[in-house]
Design a protein around this motif. Structure first.
Motif, PDB file in Angstrom:
ATOM      1  N   ARG A 298       0.831  -1.198   0.000  1.00 49.39           N
ATOM      2  CA  ARG A 298       0.000   0.000   0.000  1.00 49.39           C
ATOM      3  C   ARG A 298       0.870   1.254   0.000  1.00 49.39           C
ATOM      4  NH1 ARG A 298      -5.237  -1.028   1.651  1.00 49.39           N
ATOM      5  NH2 ARG A 298      -5.641   0.925   0.532  1.00 49.39           N
ATOM      6  N   ASP A 299       0.333   2.336  -0.530  1.00 43.59           N
ATOM      7  CA  ASP A 299       0.979   3.643  -0.497  1.00 43.59           C
ATOM      8  C   ASP A 299       0.532   4.342   0.782  1.00 43.59           C
ATOM      9  OD1 ASP A 299       1.765   6.308  -0.828  1.00 43.59           O
ATOM     10  OD2 ASP A 299       1.423   6.279  -2.997  1.00 43.59           O
ATOM     11  N   SER A 300       1.452   4.532   1.739  1.00 42.04           N
ATOM     12  CA  SER A 300       1.092   5.075   3.053  1.00 42.04           C
ATOM     13  C   SER A 300       1.242   6.586   3.150  1.00 42.04           C
ATOM     14  CB  SER A 300       1.930   4.397   4.146  1.00 42.04           C
ATOM     15  OG  SER A 300       1.594   3.034   4.250  1.00 42.04           O
ATOM     16  N   ASP A 301       1.528   7.259   2.041  1.00 36.17           N
ATOM     17  CA  ASP A 301       1.464   8.712   2.040  1.00 36.17           C
ATOM     18  C   ASP A 301       0.012   9.100   2.325  1.00 36.17           C
ATOM     19  OD1 ASP A 301       3.155  11.268   0.632  1.00 36.17           O
ATOM     20  OD2 ASP A 301       0.973  11.442   0.661  1.00 36.17           O
ATOM     21  N   LEU A 302      -0.195  10.007   3.292  1.00 32.84           N
ATOM     22  CA  LEU A 302      -1.538  10.269   3.786  1.00 32.84           C
ATOM     23  C   LEU A 302      -2.424  11.030   2.811  1.00 32.84           C
ATOM     24  CD1 LEU A 302      -0.985  11.090   7.563  1.00 32.84           C
ATOM     25  CD2 LEU A 302      -1.722   8.961   6.500  1.00 32.84           C
ATOM     26  N   ARG A 303      -1.859  11.716   1.860  1.00 30.65           N
ATOM     27  CA  ARG A 303      -2.704  12.471   0.948  1.00 30.65           C
ATOM     28  C   ARG A 303      -3.397  11.575  -0.060  1.00 30.65           C
ATOM     29  NH1 ARG A 303       1.915  16.688   0.004  1.00 30.65           N
ATOM     30  NH2 ARG A 303       2.972  14.726   0.390  1.00 30.65           N
ATOM     31  N   ASP A 304      -4.464  12.066  -0.629  1.00 33.52           N
ATOM     32  CA  ASP A 304      -5.250  11.270  -1.564  1.00 33.52           C
ATOM     33  C   ASP A 304      -4.434  10.833  -2.774  1.00 33.52           C
ATOM     34  OD1 ASP A 304      -7.432  11.536   0.063  1.00 33.52           O
ATOM     35  OD2 ASP A 304      -8.307  13.205  -1.052  1.00 33.52           O
ATOM     36  N   THR A 305      -3.475  11.636  -3.162  1.00 31.49           N
ATOM     37  CA  THR A 305      -2.687  11.318  -4.347  1.00 31.49           C
ATOM     38  C   THR A 305      -1.666  10.225  -4.094  1.00 31.49           C
ATOM     39  OG1 THR A 305      -1.083  13.048  -3.798  1.00 31.49           O
ATOM     40  CG2 THR A 305      -2.914  13.656  -5.243  1.00 31.49           C
ATOM     41  N   GLY A 306      -1.180  10.112  -2.846  1.00 30.87           N
ATOM     42  CA  GLY A 306      -0.047   9.244  -2.587  1.00 30.87           C
ATOM     43  C   GLY A 306       1.224   9.861  -3.133  1.00 30.87           C
ATOM     44  N   HIS A 307       2.333   9.144  -3.031  1.00 32.85           N
ATOM     45  CA  HIS A 307       3.564   9.598  -3.664  1.00 32.85           C
ATOM     46  C   HIS A 307       4.276   8.480  -4.408  1.00 32.85           C
ATOM     47  CE1 HIS A 307       7.791  10.914  -4.117  1.00 32.85           C
ATOM     48  NE2 HIS A 307       7.184  12.036  -4.444  1.00 32.85           N
ATOM     49  N   GLY A 308       4.496   7.355  -3.729  1.00 37.00           N
ATOM     50  CA  GLY A 308       5.153   6.243  -4.405  1.00 37.00           C
ATOM     51  C   GLY A 308       4.375   5.755  -5.604  1.00 37.00           C
ATOM     52  N   THR A 309       3.048   5.809  -5.522  1.00 36.95           N
ATOM     53  CA  THR A 309       2.215   5.362  -6.636  1.00 36.95           C
ATOM     54  C   THR A 309       2.380   6.262  -7.865  1.00 36.95           C
ATOM     55  OG1 THR A 309       0.626   4.489  -5.036  1.00 36.95           O
ATOM     56  CG2 THR A 309      -0.125   4.706  -7.315  1.00 36.95           C
ATOM     57  N   PRO A 310       2.277   7.592  -7.730  1.00 31.75           N
ATOM     58  CA  PRO A 310       2.538   8.436  -8.899  1.00 31.75           C
ATOM     59  C   PRO A 310       3.937   8.238  -9.486  1.00 31.75           C
ATOM     60  CG  PRO A 310       1.430   9.710  -7.203  1.00 31.75           C
ATOM     61  CD  PRO A 310       1.775   8.385  -6.584  1.00 31.75           C
ATOM     62  N   VAL A 311       4.940   8.113  -8.614  1.00 30.14           N
ATOM     63  CA  VAL A 311       6.315   7.912  -9.097  1.00 30.14           C
ATOM     64  C   VAL A 311       6.417   6.619  -9.902  1.00 30.14           C
ATOM     65  CG1 VAL A 311       8.682   7.439  -8.364  1.00 30.14           C
ATOM     66  CG2 VAL A 311       7.406   9.305  -7.303  1.00 30.14           C
ATOM     67  N   ALA A 312       5.905   5.522  -9.331  1.00 28.11           N
ATOM     68  CA  ALA A 312       5.975   4.238 -10.024  1.00 28.11           C
ATOM     69  C   ALA A 312       5.165   4.245 -11.316  1.00 28.11           C
ATOM     70  CB  ALA A 312       5.492   3.127  -9.102  1.00 28.11           C
ATOM     71  N   SER A 313       4.015   4.928 -11.294  1.00 31.02           N
ATOM     72  CA  SER A 313       3.172   4.952 -12.493  1.00 31.02           C
ATOM     73  C   SER A 313       3.885   5.621 -13.655  1.00 31.02           C
ATOM     74  CB  SER A 313       1.841   5.661 -12.208  1.00 31.02           C
ATOM     75  OG  SER A 313       1.988   7.076 -12.131  1.00 31.02           O
ATOM     76  N   LYS A 314       4.727   6.599 -13.373  1.00 30.78           N
ATOM     77  CA  LYS A 314       5.459   7.257 -14.453  1.00 30.78           C
ATOM     78  C   LYS A 314       6.609   6.394 -14.954  1.00 30.78           C
ATOM     79  CE  LYS A 314       4.368  10.028 -16.084  1.00 30.78           C
ATOM     80  NZ  LYS A 314       3.552   9.983 -17.325  1.00 30.78           N
ATOM     81  N   ALA A 315       7.210   5.612 -14.083  1.00 29.62           N
ATOM     82  CA  ALA A 315       8.321   4.763 -14.516  1.00 29.62           C
ATOM     83  C   ALA A 315       7.829   3.575 -15.330  1.00 29.62           C
ATOM     84  CB  ALA A 315       9.118   4.274 -13.306  1.00 29.62           C
ATOM     85  N   LEU A 316       6.753   2.901 -14.858  1.00 30.86           N
ATOM     86  CA  LEU A 316       6.366   1.646 -15.499  1.00 30.86           C
ATOM     87  C   LEU A 316       4.873   1.361 -15.505  1.00 30.86           C
ATOM     88  CD1 LEU A 316       5.917   0.171 -12.630  1.00 30.86           C
ATOM     89  CD2 LEU A 316       8.241  -0.635 -12.905  1.00 30.86           C
ATOM     90  N   GLY A 317       4.037   2.369 -15.215  1.00 26.46           N
ATOM     91  CA  GLY A 317       2.599   2.150 -15.280  1.00 26.46           C
ATOM     92  C   GLY A 317       2.153   1.817 -16.688  1.00 26.46           C
ATOM     93  N   ILE A 318       1.181   0.930 -16.804  1.00 26.25           N
ATOM     94  CA  ILE A 318       0.758   0.481 -18.127  1.00 26.25           C
ATOM     95  C   ILE A 318       0.079   1.595 -18.911  1.00 26.25           C
ATOM     96  CG2 ILE A 318      -1.547  -0.359 -17.517  1.00 26.25           C
ATOM     97  CD1 ILE A 318       1.020  -2.215 -19.694  1.00 26.25           C
ATOM     98  N   THR A 319      -0.560   2.544 -18.205  1.00 23.88           N
ATOM     99  CA  THR A 319      -1.241   3.654 -18.872  1.00 23.88           C
ATOM    100  C   THR A 319      -0.403   4.922 -18.871  1.00 23.88           C
ATOM    101  OG1 THR A 319      -3.376   2.769 -18.151  1.00 23.88           O
ATOM    102  CG2 THR A 319      -3.345   5.053 -18.901  1.00 23.88           C
ATOM    103  N   HIS A 320       0.263   5.214 -17.757  1.00 27.76           N
ATOM    104  CA  HIS A 320       0.959   6.484 -17.591  1.00 27.76           C
ATOM    105  C   HIS A 320       2.475   6.379 -17.743  1.00 27.76           C
ATOM    106  CE1 HIS A 320      -2.895   6.794 -15.472  1.00 27.76           C
ATOM    107  NE2 HIS A 320      -2.845   8.085 -15.685  1.00 27.76           N
ATOM    108  N   GLY A 321       3.000   5.164 -17.902  1.00 29.18           N
ATOM    109  CA  GLY A 321       4.428   4.968 -17.757  1.00 29.18           C
ATOM    110  C   GLY A 321       5.235   4.789 -19.020  1.00 29.18           C
ATOM    111  N   ILE A 322       6.550   4.735 -18.824  1.00 28.67           N
ATOM    112  CA  ILE A 322       7.532   4.598 -19.901  1.00 28.67           C
ATOM    113  C   ILE A 322       7.796   3.119 -20.193  1.00 28.67           C
ATOM    114  CG2 ILE A 322       9.904   5.069 -20.598  1.00 28.67           C
ATOM    115  CD1 ILE A 322       8.455   7.624 -20.484  1.00 28.67           C
ATOM    116  N   ALA A 323       8.370   2.420 -19.206  1.00 28.08           N
ATOM    117  CA  ALA A 323       8.746   1.013 -19.377  1.00 28.08           C
ATOM    118  C   ALA A 323       7.568   0.143 -18.953  1.00 28.08           C
ATOM    119  CB  ALA A 323       9.988   0.696 -18.559  1.00 28.08           C
ATOM    120  N   LYS A 324       6.610   0.000 -19.827  1.00 26.03           N
ATOM    121  CA  LYS A 324       5.314  -0.568 -19.476  1.00 26.03           C
ATOM    122  C   LYS A 324       5.374  -2.042 -19.087  1.00 26.03           C
ATOM    123  CE  LYS A 324       2.976   2.719 -22.526  1.00 26.03           C
ATOM    124  NZ  LYS A 324       2.341   3.524 -21.468  1.00 26.03           N
ATOM    125  N   LYS A 325       6.459  -2.720 -19.423  1.00 23.95           N
ATOM    126  CA  LYS A 325       6.553  -4.144 -19.108  1.00 23.95           C
ATOM    127  C   LYS A 325       7.680  -4.445 -18.120  1.00 23.95           C
ATOM    128  CE  LYS A 325       4.381  -5.614 -23.401  1.00 23.95           C
ATOM    129  NZ  LYS A 325       4.449  -6.488 -24.607  1.00 23.95           N
TER     130      LYS A 325
END
Length: 652
Positions: A298-325
């Motif tokens: 789980r992303d334990s950043d207290l805000r609704d956005t989170g932090h680790g999740t946005p970071v990971a989504s840009k690196a390898l998210g299937i919709t938002h990311g670069i290295a999708k696989k």
């Protein structure tokens, strides 16, 4: 012996807040946080204040948050803030803080934690004596002391220590303690801005590596603008497509050090992170995070956005990311610098341990962290002389010596006059420790005004990007170097899939230096404005040959004057239902199976025709109302591409 002033580990996202002059009708107030507020509570409270006031300015004493100065327009806003759980009081500027006289100094800052560095890790008797003394004399007996060991499994430091003033002085004199340095708290700088296969089996199936002479390109149409910039070649007019090698990151592992990642988060019913192994999560969680009963996935950043999740989504998210696989390995820490040291230990153990680790991953891994210890050091040499700097350097060097690149965000303090990189661990970069520091830039290739740079900056990437938040189907634009760094990590992961890699075959210990050199070369970056920006190598031939990722739109309108009311659907698409792969039949059959249309050939009209929006075909049919979910399910099942599944939207 130098005892360091309190400093904060800051997440590299710029605050998208303006500080205009106060309106004539507003008044300034000082808002005080609750006593001993945890860093995450402070962050949540600051985010709340930003929803009430257009001007929120933190006031600090040696980097410890004392209060916020805010402009408030009415008594109702004051009352709302006073009732917030993270607020101790709201006072006019000349009034003393709540619970204090005008003569007293506020002493309710967060409790300081300390790291005790062991003088001689091999002296087991002395280490045991130190352990016993600490157990008997620390102030907070509820917080579990964490012991971190060196590569010989000897205790190197004790972290998460708290002391009364007199016990702190005694601790400095203990024969087994070399030095005490603060266990630095962390502070986030965030902007308020379906698959039948198991994840693990999918990882194995996508570990094939791309031969350099056999690259095959795909395009994500109507992609987030930052992604289109990442694949834009020199002098090309920017399009709406993100062009990428179809096996981007396959078989490559990205270790994301953060407050956790919401690994099960979904976009349109499909997992944003498709290539993960849940069984591994407990192996990459710091002791303090585990002791706090945090979930590893789980992303334990207290805000609704989170932090680790946005970071990971840009690196390898299937919709938002670069290295999708690429495969995600979230390394979860509490917001304390001792946890950062432990996180590096966990990664090292995985990359080196023949019995319990995965040494084979070293050739195909990237470490990513969009965080930094926010203490302004005057120069790299001074930073390295601290014990914390020494321990970080040792671990980072061990990772890069394995050939594993480490990508960090450069920091967001430029608007405060700190133009150069000046924080741990980014400031430790040098020719012998080829850390890759990433800055942020705007669409024109000019450095963002918040982005720190200088000689230790390696490369830049879009400083504002569309990312996935930690809640299902929630995304948005986030500014900051935190979002620039994962783009670079994703592109490096893409290259690590190539056989041979574009920087050539080199000695393991030289690999990271060669990677760092290559991404600055015109083959992987180009100067768009005043900075050199990363590029994923998709040239004109790649753009011309790229096949569309399954893409489509679904709309419908209703006929209210027809009884019973009916819905008329139009589906357009590209990258699926191709003539050489079954054509329209798979989708038609799915609609029939769901009893949306009859098996009469005339029940569905289908035509191959291209459109300005990139469509290759369109399909039209009529069915009953309230069938959107079933139609969406048919589209997702037939296209069978991770993350794809357009929502059917009603039109007038």
């Amino acid at each position: 012996m130098r005892l360091f002033t309190p400093i904060f580990l800051s997440i590299g996202l710029a605050l998208s807040i303006s500080f205009p002059d106060s309106p004539a009708s507003s008044m300034q107030y000082n808002v005080y946080p609750t006593d001993d507020a945890a860093p995450d509570v402070l962050l949540e409270t600051e985010s709340f204040l930003q929803t009430v006031s257009t001007s929120v300015v933190p006031t600090r004493d040696h980097n410890l948050l004392v209060s916020w100065r805010v402009d408030l327009a009415n008594d109702e806003d004051v009352a709302d803030i006073r009732s917030h759980t993270g607020v101790k009081g709201v006072e006019r500027p000349n009034a003393p803080p709540p619970g204090h006289s005008s003569e007293t100094k506020r002493d309710d800052a967060p409790v300081k934690k300390w790291i005790a560095f062991v003088k001689d890790p091999k002296n087991l008797e002395e280490v045991n004596s130190t352990r016993t003394w600490l157990a008997e004399n620390i102030k907070d007996q509820k917080t579990k002391v964490v012991e971190l060991k060196d590569r010989d499994k000897n205790v190197e430091m004790f972290t998460r220590l708290t002391f009364d003033d007199d016990k702190l002085e005694e601790a400095k004199k203990q024969p087994g303690i070399k030095v005490l340095e603060q266990d630095f708290p962390m502070e986030a700088h965030r902007a308020v801005a379906e698959t039948a296969k198991s994840w693990f089996s999918t990882v194995r199936e996508n570990s094939k590596f791309a031969k350099r002479g056999d690259l095959s390109w795909m395009k994500q149409m109507e992609a987030p603008k930052d992604l289109t910039i990442d694949s834009q070649y020199d002098k090309q007019k920017l399009t709406n497509n993100f062009v990428f090698e179809q096996r981007a990151g396959g078989g490559v592992f990205i270790y994301v050090i953060d407050r956790g990642v919401e690994v099960h988060v979904k976009t349109k019913g499909s997992e944003e992170f498709h290539y993960v192994d849940p069984a591994e999560f407990p192996n990459f969680q710091s002791s303090a995070s585990r002791d706090a009963s945090e979930d590893a996935d789980r992303d334990s950043d207290l805000r609704d956005t989170g932090h680790g999740t946005p970071v990971a989504s840009k690196a390898l998210g299937i919709t938002h990311g670069i290295a999708k696989k690429a495969t995600l390995i979230p390394v979860k820490v509490l917001p304390e610098s001792g946890c950062l040291i432990e996180a590096l230990d966990l990664i090292l153990q995985d990359l080196e341990d023949e019995d319990d680790g995965h040494p084979e991953r070293a050739a195909k891994s990237v470490v990513l962290m969009s965080m930094g210890i926010d203490e302004s050091w005057p120069d790299p040499d001074t930073a390295k002389q601290s014990e914390t700097g020494t321990k970080l350097t040792t671990r980072l060097k061990s990772i890069t010596d394995l050939g594993v690149p480490i990508v960090f965000s450069s920091g967001n303090k430029a608007k405060e006059g700190r133009l150069k990189i000046d924080t741990f661990p980014q400031i430790l970069e040098d020719p012998n420790l080829p850390i890759i520091n990433v800055g942020g830039a705007d669409d024109n290739g000019n450095a963002n005004d918040f982005s720190q740079g200088g000689d230790q900056l390696t490369i830049s990437a879009p400083g504002t990007a569309k990312v996935h938040y930690k809640t299902d189907d929630q995304d948005g634009d986030a500014p900051g170097t935190s979002i620039a760094a994962p783009a670079v990590a994703g592109i490096i992961a893409t290259y690590l899939n190539y056989d041979p890699p574009p920087w050539g075959q080199v000695d393991v210990k030289q690999r990271v230096a060669k990677i760092k050199e290559f991404i600055k070369d015109p083959k992987s970056s180009w100067k768009r404005g005043d900075v050199n920006m990363i590029w994923n190598g998709a040239d004109s031939k790649a753009h011309d040959s790229a096949k569309p990722v399954p893409w489509g739109k679904c709309t419908f309108y209703q006929s209210p004057n027809v009884a019973p009311t009916s819905a008329h659907y139009t589906i357009v698409g590209a990258g699926w239902l191709s003539e050489n792969n079954g054509g329209e039949e798979p989708l038609r059959k799915s609609l029939v199976d769901k009893q949306l249309v009859s098996d009469d050939p005339d029940a569905v009209q289908f035509e191959y025709k291209s459109g300005d929006d990139g469509r290759e075909w369109d399909m039209r049919f009529q069915t009953t109302t309230d069938t959107e979910t079933k139609v969406q399910d048919s589209i997702r099942e037939v296209a069978n591409y991770p993350g794809f599944g357009p929502k059917c939207e009603i039109t007038v």
